[in-house]
Design a protein around this motif. Sequence first.
Motif, mmCIF file in Angstrom:
data_model
loop_
_atom_site.group_PDB
_atom_site.id
_atom_site.type_symbol
_atom_site.label_atom_id
_atom_site.label_comp_id
_atom_site.label_asym_id
_atom_site.label_seq_id
_atom_site.Cartn_x
_atom_site.Cartn_y
_atom_site.Cartn_z
ATOM 1 N N GLN A 15 0.802 -1.221 0.000
ATOM 2 C CA GLN A 15 0.000 0.000 0.000
ATOM 3 C C GLN A 15 0.840 1.279 0.000
ATOM 4 O O GLN A 15 0.316 2.385 -0.213
ATOM 5 C CB GLN A 15 -0.931 0.013 1.214
ATOM 6 N N HIS A 16 2.150 1.139 0.203
ATOM 7 C CA HIS A 16 3.029 2.300 0.248
ATOM 8 C C HIS A 16 3.864 2.457 -1.023
ATOM 9 O O HIS A 16 4.681 3.380 -1.111
ATOM 10 C CB HIS A 16 3.978 2.200 1.442
ATOM 11 N N LEU A 186 9.565 7.895 6.462
ATOM 12 C CA LEU A 186 8.969 8.396 5.230
ATOM 13 C C LEU A 186 7.470 8.607 5.428
ATOM 14 O O LEU A 186 6.777 7.707 5.927
ATOM 15 C CB LEU A 186 9.185 7.410 4.080
ATOM 16 N N PRO A 187 6.945 9.744 5.037
ATOM 17 C CA PRO A 187 5.497 9.945 5.092
ATOM 18 C C PRO A 187 4.807 9.162 3.982
ATOM 19 O O PRO A 187 5.306 9.082 2.865
ATOM 20 C CB PRO A 187 5.357 11.462 4.880
ATOM 21 N N ILE A 194 6.281 5.634 7.896
ATOM 22 C CA ILE A 194 6.884 4.314 8.041
ATOM 23 C C ILE A 194 8.370 4.478 8.357
ATOM 24 O O ILE A 194 9.022 5.399 7.870
ATOM 25 C CB ILE A 194 6.688 3.437 6.786
ATOM 26 N N HIS A 195 8.872 3.578 9.193
ATOM 27 C CA HIS A 195 10.283 3.579 9.573
ATOM 28 C C HIS A 195 11.010 2.525 8.738
ATOM 29 O O HIS A 195 10.663 1.341 8.789
ATOM 30 C CB HIS A 195 10.430 3.274 11.059
ATOM 31 N N VAL A 196 11.993 2.961 7.988
ATOM 32 C CA VAL A 196 12.725 2.076 7.085
ATOM 33 C C VAL A 196 14.222 2.342 7.212
ATOM 34 O O VAL A 196 14.648 3.355 7.775
ATOM 35 C CB VAL A 196 12.288 2.292 5.621
#
Length: 213
Positions: A15-16, A186-187, A194-196
Amino acid sequence: MVVLTGVKAPFELTQHAIPIKQQGIDFAIRYYSHQAGKNLSLAEARALTDAGIQIGVVWETIGAHLHSFSRAQGLADGAAAYLMAQSVITQPSGSAIYFEVDCHPTAEDIAGPITRYFEGVNQAFNAARPGEPRYQIGIYGSAATCQAIIASGLASLSWLSPSEGAAVLSGGYAGYNLRQLSQSVLPVDDGKKIHVDLARSNDGLPTGLFRVL
């Protein structure tokens, strides 16, 4: 060849895919493992491909547990990773599966259990029948680990762990294919974040990334 920017995520990115592509992300690294909730799925691989994002995969079982590395474990992990790539994802021939060595082994450790682990991975990949996909073997780890396993011919691609950034900047190891950077936020849609982990490719060198049909 330009330098590519990517993310590594232990969760589904379906979904991202579009919003992260819009932020300049060229590739996403996802997992093969025995943890179903962590793994790349075919639907996710197609969503990433449709968004224009290349895919990389890393096998994770052992992580930082050095005592678990052995030829038998490499054979088991290699067989499981190959089967997932071939039967679940339909990963194209010629692309890579990286295997994680998420620790800082000594030279003795690298020459012993880690080398035997990658011998097992190679044995599993070499057992494929003619006409089946042929995957490159990559290694994720420290500069010393990557250099040794590449030099031994047991892997063809290397991905440096984030702690190796200083070594790269000082010219200590220039032959890496991918380099993991720091964590980032990242928005995405609906105001969520999300944290990546960020990653970059090395200009002019192959990466083993792929797309699916």
